[in-house]
Design an enzyme around this catalytic site. Structure first.
Site, PDB file in Angstrom:
ATOM      1  N   LYS A 250       0.683  -1.198  -0.074  1.00 31.31           N
ATOM      2  CA  LYS A 250       0.008  -0.036   0.176  1.00 31.31           C
ATOM      3  C   LYS A 250       0.801   1.337  -0.100  1.00 31.31           C
ATOM      4  CE  LYS A 250      -0.699  -0.182   5.061  1.00 31.31           C
ATOM      5  NZ  LYS A 250       0.154  -1.553   5.318  1.00 31.31           N
ATOM      6  N   HIS A 286      11.623   3.009   3.731  1.00 32.04           N
ATOM      7  CA  HIS A 286      10.805   4.205   3.262  1.00 32.04           C
ATOM      8  C   HIS A 286      11.477   5.240   2.871  1.00 32.04           C
ATOM      9  CE1 HIS A 286       6.364   2.772   4.331  1.00 32.04           C
ATOM     10  NE2 HIS A 286       7.158   1.825   4.819  1.00 32.04           N
TER      11      HIS A 286
END
Length: 424
Positions: A250, A286
Protein backbone atom coordinates in the site's frame (compact mmCIF):
# COMPACT_ATOMS: atom_id res chain seq x y z
CA UNK A 1 1.34 19.28 -36.62
CA UNK A 2 0.63 15.56 -36.83
CA UNK A 3 2.77 12.96 -35.07
CA UNK A 4 2.53 9.26 -35.96
CA UNK A 5 3.98 6.83 -33.44
CA UNK A 6 5.64 4.11 -35.53
CA UNK A 7 6.65 2.48 -32.26
CA UNK A 8 6.13 3.20 -28.57
CA UNK A 9 8.28 0.56 -26.90
CA UNK A 10 11.72 0.36 -25.34
CA UNK A 11 14.73 -0.06 -27.67
CA UNK A 12 14.38 -3.86 -27.53
CA UNK A 13 10.64 -3.71 -28.07
CA UNK A 14 7.82 -5.31 -26.12
CA UNK A 15 7.71 -8.25 -25.78
CA UNK A 16 11.46 -8.59 -25.53
CA UNK A 17 12.82 -11.35 -27.77
CA UNK A 18 13.10 -14.60 -25.83
CA UNK A 19 11.86 -13.13 -22.52
CA UNK A 20 9.55 -15.52 -20.60
CA UNK A 21 8.19 -12.97 -18.11
CA UNK A 22 4.45 -12.50 -17.60
CA UNK A 23 4.51 -8.93 -18.94
CA UNK A 24 6.10 -10.05 -22.19
CA UNK A 25 3.78 -13.04 -22.47
CA UNK A 26 0.71 -10.80 -22.33
CA UNK A 27 2.08 -8.04 -24.59
CA UNK A 28 -0.05 -8.92 -27.60
CA UNK A 29 -2.25 -6.98 -30.01
CA UNK A 30 -2.26 -3.26 -29.29
CA UNK A 31 -0.03 -3.88 -26.27
CA UNK A 32 2.84 -5.22 -28.43
CA UNK A 33 5.24 -2.37 -29.14
CA UNK A 34 8.20 -1.80 -31.43
CA UNK A 35 11.05 0.53 -30.49
CA UNK A 36 9.82 4.11 -30.21
CA UNK A 37 9.98 6.24 -33.37
CA UNK A 38 8.10 9.43 -34.35
CA UNK A 39 7.07 10.56 -37.81
CA UNK A 40 6.24 14.29 -37.78
CA UNK A 41 4.06 15.55 -40.63
CA UNK A 42 5.57 12.90 -42.89
CA UNK A 43 8.75 14.98 -43.16
CA UNK A 44 10.75 14.44 -39.97
CA UNK A 45 11.60 11.05 -38.47
CA UNK A 46 12.86 10.87 -34.89
CA UNK A 47 14.60 7.57 -34.08
CA UNK A 48 14.16 4.33 -35.96
CA UNK A 49 12.11 1.24 -35.28
CA UNK A 50 12.84 -2.12 -36.95
CA UNK A 51 11.19 -2.20 -40.36
CA UNK A 52 10.29 1.51 -40.39
CA UNK A 53 8.83 1.43 -43.90
CA UNK A 54 6.47 -1.41 -42.98
CA UNK A 55 5.59 0.28 -39.68
CA UNK A 56 4.71 3.44 -41.56
CA UNK A 57 2.64 1.53 -44.10
CA UNK A 58 0.68 -0.19 -41.31
CA UNK A 59 -0.10 3.26 -39.92
CA UNK A 60 -1.28 4.47 -43.32
CA UNK A 61 1.80 6.66 -43.77
CA UNK A 62 4.72 6.81 -46.18
CA UNK A 63 8.36 7.65 -45.60
CA UNK A 64 8.73 9.05 -49.11
CA UNK A 65 8.48 12.64 -47.87
CA UNK A 66 10.99 12.32 -45.02
CA UNK A 67 13.72 14.95 -45.37
CA UNK A 68 15.45 14.59 -42.00
CA UNK A 69 16.15 11.62 -39.69
CA UNK A 70 17.36 12.41 -36.18
CA UNK A 71 18.51 10.06 -33.45
CA UNK A 72 17.96 10.78 -29.77
CA UNK A 73 19.90 8.06 -27.95
CA UNK A 74 22.80 5.65 -28.31
CA UNK A 75 21.06 2.72 -29.96
CA UNK A 76 21.20 -0.46 -27.88
CA UNK A 77 18.27 -2.32 -29.45
CA UNK A 78 17.81 -4.04 -32.80
CA UNK A 79 20.23 -3.15 -35.58
CA UNK A 80 19.44 0.16 -37.25
CA UNK A 81 17.71 -0.23 -40.59
CA UNK A 82 17.73 2.81 -42.85
CA UNK A 83 15.38 2.23 -45.80
CA UNK A 84 16.64 3.18 -49.24
CA UNK A 85 15.87 6.77 -50.11
CA UNK A 86 15.94 8.08 -46.53
CA UNK A 87 18.59 10.58 -45.45
CA UNK A 88 21.31 9.21 -43.20
CA UNK A 89 20.40 9.63 -39.52
CA UNK A 90 22.12 12.40 -37.62
CA UNK A 91 21.96 14.42 -34.43
CA UNK A 92 21.63 18.05 -33.47
CA UNK A 93 24.17 19.37 -31.00
CA UNK A 94 22.78 20.36 -27.60
CA UNK A 95 21.35 23.87 -27.67
CA UNK A 96 21.48 24.13 -31.44
CA UNK A 97 18.43 24.71 -33.59
CA UNK A 98 17.62 23.19 -36.97
CA UNK A 99 15.17 24.87 -39.36
CA UNK A 100 13.59 22.53 -41.90
CA UNK A 101 12.39 23.60 -45.32
CA UNK A 102 8.77 22.71 -44.53
CA UNK A 103 8.67 25.18 -41.62
CA UNK A 104 9.41 22.93 -38.64
CA UNK A 105 12.04 24.01 -36.16
CA UNK A 106 13.95 21.47 -34.10
CA UNK A 107 15.92 22.43 -31.02
CA UNK A 108 18.21 19.96 -29.24
CA UNK A 109 17.90 19.83 -25.44
CA UNK A 110 20.56 18.43 -23.14
CA UNK A 111 19.53 15.42 -21.04
CA UNK A 112 21.11 13.86 -17.98
CA UNK A 113 22.26 10.66 -19.73
CA UNK A 114 24.02 10.14 -23.07
CA UNK A 115 21.56 11.24 -25.72
CA UNK A 116 19.57 14.23 -26.91
CA UNK A 117 16.07 15.54 -26.33
CA UNK A 118 14.24 17.38 -29.08
CA UNK A 119 11.80 20.26 -28.95
CA UNK A 120 9.85 20.47 -32.21
CA UNK A 121 7.82 23.52 -33.19
CA UNK A 122 5.20 23.51 -35.94
CA UNK A 123 4.25 26.24 -38.37
CA UNK A 124 1.34 27.37 -36.19
CA UNK A 125 3.30 27.60 -32.95
CA UNK A 126 2.41 24.19 -31.57
CA UNK A 127 5.24 22.56 -29.60
CA UNK A 128 6.19 19.07 -28.51
CA UNK A 129 9.03 17.69 -26.43
CA UNK A 130 10.53 14.25 -27.01
CA UNK A 131 13.04 12.65 -24.61
CA UNK A 132 15.08 9.46 -25.15
CA UNK A 133 14.58 6.38 -22.92
CA UNK A 134 15.68 6.78 -19.33
CA UNK A 135 16.31 10.51 -19.72
CA UNK A 136 15.32 13.69 -17.94
CA UNK A 137 16.07 17.19 -19.21
CA UNK A 138 19.11 18.81 -17.62
CA UNK A 139 19.39 22.46 -16.73
CA UNK A 140 15.78 22.85 -15.63
CA UNK A 141 15.06 25.00 -12.62
CA UNK A 142 11.82 25.71 -10.85
CA UNK A 143 8.99 27.73 -12.34
CA UNK A 144 9.58 31.47 -12.24
CA UNK A 145 5.96 32.47 -12.02
CA UNK A 146 5.68 34.28 -15.36
CA UNK A 147 4.48 31.37 -17.48
CA UNK A 148 7.84 30.84 -19.18
CA UNK A 149 9.50 27.45 -19.00
CA UNK A 150 12.60 27.45 -16.87
CA UNK A 151 14.49 25.76 -19.68
CA UNK A 152 14.44 28.82 -21.92
CA UNK A 153 18.23 29.19 -21.99
CA UNK A 154 20.90 27.32 -23.91
CA UNK A 155 19.95 23.97 -22.42
CA UNK A 156 16.18 24.32 -22.36
CA UNK A 157 13.23 24.90 -24.61
CA UNK A 158 13.20 27.89 -26.88
CA UNK A 159 9.46 28.54 -26.58
CA UNK A 160 7.32 30.01 -23.87
CA UNK A 161 4.71 28.38 -21.70
CA UNK A 162 3.98 24.67 -21.40
CA UNK A 163 4.34 22.18 -24.22
CA UNK A 164 1.25 20.92 -26.04
CA UNK A 165 2.59 17.35 -26.14
CA UNK A 166 5.38 15.66 -24.19
CA UNK A 167 6.64 12.17 -25.01
CA UNK A 168 8.98 10.58 -22.47
CA UNK A 169 9.82 7.52 -20.41
CA UNK A 170 7.14 8.17 -17.78
CA UNK A 171 7.48 4.83 -16.00
CA UNK A 172 11.27 4.65 -16.10
CA UNK A 173 11.86 8.31 -15.15
CA UNK A 174 8.81 9.71 -13.37
CA UNK A 175 11.10 12.29 -11.81
CA UNK A 176 11.62 13.74 -15.29
CA UNK A 177 7.90 14.49 -15.45
CA UNK A 178 8.06 16.01 -11.97
CA UNK A 179 10.87 18.31 -13.07
CA UNK A 180 8.97 19.38 -16.17
CA UNK A 181 5.94 20.17 -14.02
CA UNK A 182 8.06 22.14 -11.56
CA UNK A 183 9.56 24.23 -14.39
CA UNK A 184 6.20 25.01 -15.97
CA UNK A 185 7.00 23.02 -19.12
CA UNK A 186 4.06 20.69 -18.33
CA UNK A 187 0.74 21.86 -16.94
CA UNK A 188 -2.73 20.39 -16.52
CA UNK A 189 -3.51 20.81 -20.22
CA UNK A 190 -0.34 19.17 -21.56
CA UNK A 191 -0.89 15.80 -23.21
CA UNK A 192 1.71 13.55 -21.57
CA UNK A 193 2.39 10.41 -23.57
CA UNK A 194 4.40 7.48 -22.25
CA UNK A 195 6.85 5.96 -24.74
CA UNK A 196 9.86 3.62 -24.47
CA UNK A 197 7.52 1.19 -22.69
CA UNK A 198 9.28 -1.90 -21.38
CA UNK A 199 8.30 -5.02 -19.46
CA UNK A 200 8.66 -3.68 -15.90
CA UNK A 201 4.89 -3.10 -15.78
CA UNK A 202 2.31 -5.58 -17.10
CA UNK A 203 0.61 -4.19 -20.22
CA UNK A 204 -3.12 -3.66 -20.55
CA UNK A 205 -5.22 -2.35 -17.64
CA UNK A 206 -2.37 -2.18 -15.12
CA UNK A 207 -0.17 -0.14 -17.46
CA UNK A 208 -2.94 2.32 -18.25
CA UNK A 209 -3.99 2.54 -14.58
CA UNK A 210 -0.47 3.48 -13.45
CA UNK A 211 -0.09 6.05 -16.19
CA UNK A 212 -3.47 7.63 -15.48
CA UNK A 213 -2.48 7.95 -11.80
CA UNK A 214 0.29 10.40 -12.78
CA UNK A 215 -1.65 12.21 -15.50
CA UNK A 216 -0.22 10.37 -18.50
CA UNK A 217 -1.45 7.91 -21.11
CA UNK A 218 -0.21 5.44 -23.71
CA UNK A 219 -1.38 4.77 -27.26
CA UNK A 220 -0.90 1.83 -29.60
CA UNK A 221 1.81 1.72 -32.26
CA UNK A 222 0.60 3.39 -35.43
CA UNK A 223 -1.49 6.04 -33.67
CA UNK A 224 -1.50 9.55 -35.14
CA UNK A 225 -1.90 12.57 -32.84
CA UNK A 226 -2.64 16.18 -33.71
CA UNK A 227 -0.37 18.31 -31.54
CA UNK A 228 -2.33 20.99 -29.75
CA UNK A 229 -5.67 19.30 -30.35
CA UNK A 230 -7.78 18.93 -27.23
CA UNK A 231 -7.48 15.57 -25.55
CA UNK A 232 -9.05 14.63 -22.26
CA UNK A 233 -6.12 14.56 -19.86
CA UNK A 234 -6.54 11.86 -17.17
CA UNK A 235 -8.54 13.32 -14.30
CA UNK A 236 -6.27 13.34 -11.25
CA UNK A 237 -8.16 13.01 -7.95
CA UNK A 238 -7.43 15.59 -5.27
CA UNK A 239 -7.88 13.10 -2.45
CA UNK A 240 -6.94 9.41 -2.52
CA UNK A 241 -7.08 6.83 0.26
CA UNK A 242 -4.94 3.70 -0.13
CA UNK A 243 -5.91 0.79 2.10
CA UNK A 244 -4.18 -2.55 2.60
CA UNK A 245 -2.93 -5.11 5.06
CA UNK A 246 0.59 -5.53 6.37
CA UNK A 247 3.23 -5.70 3.61
CA UNK A 248 0.52 -5.51 0.97
CA UNK A 249 2.32 -2.82 -1.03
CA UNK A 250 0.00 0.00 0.00
CA UNK A 251 2.81 2.46 0.76
CA UNK A 252 4.52 1.69 -2.55
CA UNK A 253 1.23 2.30 -4.37
CA UNK A 254 0.75 5.61 -2.56
CA UNK A 255 4.28 6.78 -3.33
CA UNK A 256 3.90 5.75 -6.97
CA UNK A 257 0.90 8.08 -7.32
CA UNK A 258 2.97 11.16 -6.45
CA UNK A 259 6.43 10.33 -7.79
CA UNK A 260 5.80 12.33 -10.99
CA UNK A 261 4.87 15.51 -9.08
CA UNK A 262 7.22 18.14 -7.61
CA UNK A 263 7.52 19.41 -4.04
CA UNK A 264 5.82 16.46 -2.35
CA UNK A 265 5.58 16.65 1.44
CA UNK A 266 5.84 13.21 3.03
CA UNK A 267 4.01 13.24 6.36
CA UNK A 268 5.33 10.47 8.59
CA UNK A 269 2.95 9.90 11.50
CA UNK A 270 5.00 7.14 13.14
CA UNK A 271 7.89 9.24 14.42
CA UNK A 272 10.90 7.47 15.91
CA UNK A 273 11.07 4.74 18.52
CA UNK A 274 14.25 4.61 20.56
CA UNK A 275 15.71 1.12 20.85
CA UNK A 276 13.32 -0.45 18.29
CA UNK A 277 15.69 -1.80 15.61
CA UNK A 278 12.92 -3.31 13.51
CA UNK A 279 11.09 0.02 13.37
CA UNK A 280 14.29 1.83 12.45
CA UNK A 281 14.81 -0.58 9.53
CA UNK A 282 11.25 -0.01 8.31
CA UNK A 283 11.72 3.76 8.41
CA UNK A 284 15.07 3.46 6.57
CA UNK A 285 13.49 1.40 3.78
CA UNK A 286 10.76 3.98 3.30
CA UNK A 287 13.29 6.82 3.16
CA UNK A 288 15.48 5.03 0.61
CA UNK A 289 12.46 4.49 -1.65
CA UNK A 290 11.35 8.11 -1.65
CA UNK A 291 12.73 10.65 -4.15
CA UNK A 292 15.43 12.84 -2.66
CA UNK A 293 13.46 15.95 -3.66
CA UNK A 294 10.60 15.10 -1.29
CA UNK A 295 10.43 16.86 2.06
CA UNK A 296 9.64 14.83 5.17
CA UNK A 297 7.58 16.15 8.09
CA UNK A 298 7.25 13.92 11.16
CA UNK A 299 3.99 14.91 12.84
CA UNK A 300 0.51 13.78 13.77
CA UNK A 301 -0.83 17.33 13.63
CA UNK A 302 -2.50 16.80 10.25
CA UNK A 303 -5.27 19.43 10.33
CA UNK A 304 -2.95 22.46 9.83
CA UNK A 305 -1.17 20.70 6.97
CA UNK A 306 -4.44 19.91 5.24
CA UNK A 307 -5.54 23.51 5.77
CA UNK A 308 -2.46 24.79 3.96
CA UNK A 309 0.39 25.06 6.47
CA UNK A 310 3.60 24.05 4.72
CA UNK A 311 6.77 24.47 6.81
CA UNK A 312 9.80 25.21 4.67
CA UNK A 313 7.86 25.52 1.39
CA UNK A 314 8.77 28.14 -1.15
CA UNK A 315 5.52 28.04 -3.09
CA UNK A 316 1.77 28.23 -2.35
CA UNK A 317 0.60 25.43 -0.07
CA UNK A 318 -1.92 24.08 -2.56
CA UNK A 319 0.99 23.42 -4.95
CA UNK A 320 2.63 20.90 -2.61
CA UNK A 321 0.99 17.47 -2.52
CA UNK A 322 0.80 15.59 0.77
CA UNK A 323 1.49 11.91 1.27
CA UNK A 324 0.27 10.84 4.71
CA UNK A 325 1.61 7.50 5.95
CA UNK A 326 -0.33 6.41 7.82
CA UNK A 327 -3.76 6.98 9.43
CA UNK A 328 -3.45 3.91 11.66
CA UNK A 329 -0.40 5.41 13.38
CA UNK A 330 -2.17 8.76 13.61
CA UNK A 331 -5.10 7.04 15.35
CA UNK A 332 -2.75 5.25 17.74
CA UNK A 333 -1.19 8.59 18.69
CA UNK A 334 -4.56 10.26 19.23
CA UNK A 335 -5.87 7.34 21.29
CA UNK A 336 -2.75 7.67 23.46
CA UNK A 337 -3.44 11.37 23.96
CA UNK A 338 -7.09 10.96 24.94
CA UNK A 339 -6.47 7.90 27.12
CA UNK A 340 -8.66 5.69 24.98
CA UNK A 341 -6.90 2.47 25.96
CA UNK A 342 -8.18 2.65 29.53
CA UNK A 343 -11.79 1.48 29.87
CA UNK A 344 -12.64 3.95 32.64
CA UNK A 345 -11.16 6.93 30.78
CA UNK A 346 -12.85 5.81 27.58
CA UNK A 347 -16.27 5.83 29.22
CA UNK A 348 -15.60 9.04 31.16
CA UNK A 349 -14.92 11.18 28.07
CA UNK A 350 -12.27 9.45 26.00
CA UNK A 351 -14.80 8.32 23.40
CA UNK A 352 -16.08 11.88 22.87
CA UNK A 353 -12.56 13.31 22.74
CA UNK A 354 -11.56 10.82 20.07
CA UNK A 355 -14.71 11.56 18.06
CA UNK A 356 -13.87 15.28 18.10
CA UNK A 357 -10.33 14.63 16.83
CA UNK A 358 -11.42 12.30 14.03
CA UNK A 359 -14.26 14.62 12.98
CA UNK A 360 -11.80 17.52 12.78
CA UNK A 361 -9.50 15.45 10.58
CA UNK A 362 -12.33 14.41 8.27
CA UNK A 363 -13.55 18.01 8.02
CA UNK A 364 -10.02 19.14 7.10
CA UNK A 365 -9.85 16.51 4.34
CA UNK A 366 -13.19 17.68 3.00
CA UNK A 367 -12.01 21.30 2.84
CA UNK A 368 -8.43 20.82 1.66
CA UNK A 369 -7.19 22.35 -1.59
CA UNK A 370 -4.07 20.22 -1.67
CA UNK A 371 -3.53 16.97 -3.50
CA UNK A 372 -3.55 14.33 -0.77
CA UNK A 373 -2.71 10.64 -0.83
CA UNK A 374 -3.23 8.92 2.52
CA UNK A 375 -2.34 5.37 3.57
CA UNK A 376 -4.18 3.30 6.15
CA UNK A 377 -4.40 -0.28 7.32
CA UNK A 378 -7.46 -2.29 6.44
CA UNK A 379 -8.36 -4.26 9.56
CA UNK A 380 -11.20 -6.41 10.83
CA UNK A 381 -11.00 -9.23 8.29
CA UNK A 382 -8.95 -11.56 10.48
CA UNK A 383 -8.94 -12.86 14.05
CA UNK A 384 -10.97 -10.83 16.56
CA UNK A 385 -8.53 -9.09 18.95
CA UNK A 386 -8.36 -10.74 22.33
CA UNK A 387 -8.49 -7.56 24.42
CA UNK A 388 -11.07 -4.78 24.73
CA UNK A 389 -8.39 -2.22 23.79
CA UNK A 390 -7.51 -4.18 20.67
CA UNK A 391 -11.13 -4.44 19.61
CA UNK A 392 -11.59 -0.72 20.32
CA UNK A 393 -8.68 0.17 18.03
CA UNK A 394 -10.00 -2.13 15.31
CA UNK A 395 -13.46 -0.57 15.46
CA UNK A 396 -12.21 3.03 15.56
CA UNK A 397 -9.81 2.50 12.64
CA UNK A 398 -12.63 0.99 10.61
CA UNK A 399 -14.79 4.04 11.35
CA UNK A 400 -11.94 6.42 10.53
CA UNK A 401 -11.20 4.69 7.23
CA UNK A 402 -14.86 4.83 6.23
CA UNK A 403 -15.23 8.52 7.14
CA UNK A 404 -11.95 9.54 5.53
CA UNK A 405 -12.68 7.49 2.40
CA UNK A 406 -16.12 9.11 2.07
CA UNK A 407 -14.34 12.44 1.45
CA UNK A 408 -11.97 11.04 -1.19
CA UNK A 409 -12.51 10.96 -4.93
CA UNK A 410 -10.56 7.72 -5.12
CA UNK A 411 -10.23 4.79 -2.70
CA UNK A 412 -7.94 1.83 -3.43
CA UNK A 413 -7.47 -1.52 -1.74
CA UNK A 414 -4.05 -3.11 -2.23
CA UNK A 415 -3.87 -6.90 -2.03
CA UNK A 416 -0.64 -8.80 -2.81
CA UNK A 417 0.74 -5.69 -4.48
CA UNK A 418 -2.29 -5.30 -6.76
CA UNK A 419 -4.41 -2.17 -6.45
CA UNK A 420 -8.16 -2.61 -6.68
CA UNK A 421 -10.25 0.51 -7.21
CA UNK A 422 -13.10 0.73 -4.71
CA UNK A 423 -14.02 4.23 -5.84
CA UNK A 424 -12.88 6.46 -8.70
Amino acid sequence: MDVTLLGTGAPQGLPRPGCPCAACATAVGDEARAATALLVDGALLIDLTPGPAFAAARAGQSLAGVRQVLLSHPHDGPALEVPAGLPQPGRVADGRELALLDGHRVRALAVDIPGTGYEISGTEGERLLYLPPGAAPSGLGGGNGNGRTAGGGDEGGGGTGPYDLVLLDVLGRPDALARLRASGAVDAATDVLAVHLDHEVPPGPELHRRLAAVGARAVADGSTLRVGEYHAVPDLPRRTLVLGGARSGKSVEAERRLVAFPDVVYVATGGTRDGDEDWAQRVALHRERRPSSWRTVETCDLVPLLAGADPGAGRPAEGSPLLIDCLALWLTHVMDEVGAWDDAVWEAGGREALRERTEALVAAVRATRRRVVAVSNEVGSGVVPATPAGRRFRDELGRLNAAFGAECEQVLLVVAGQALALRG
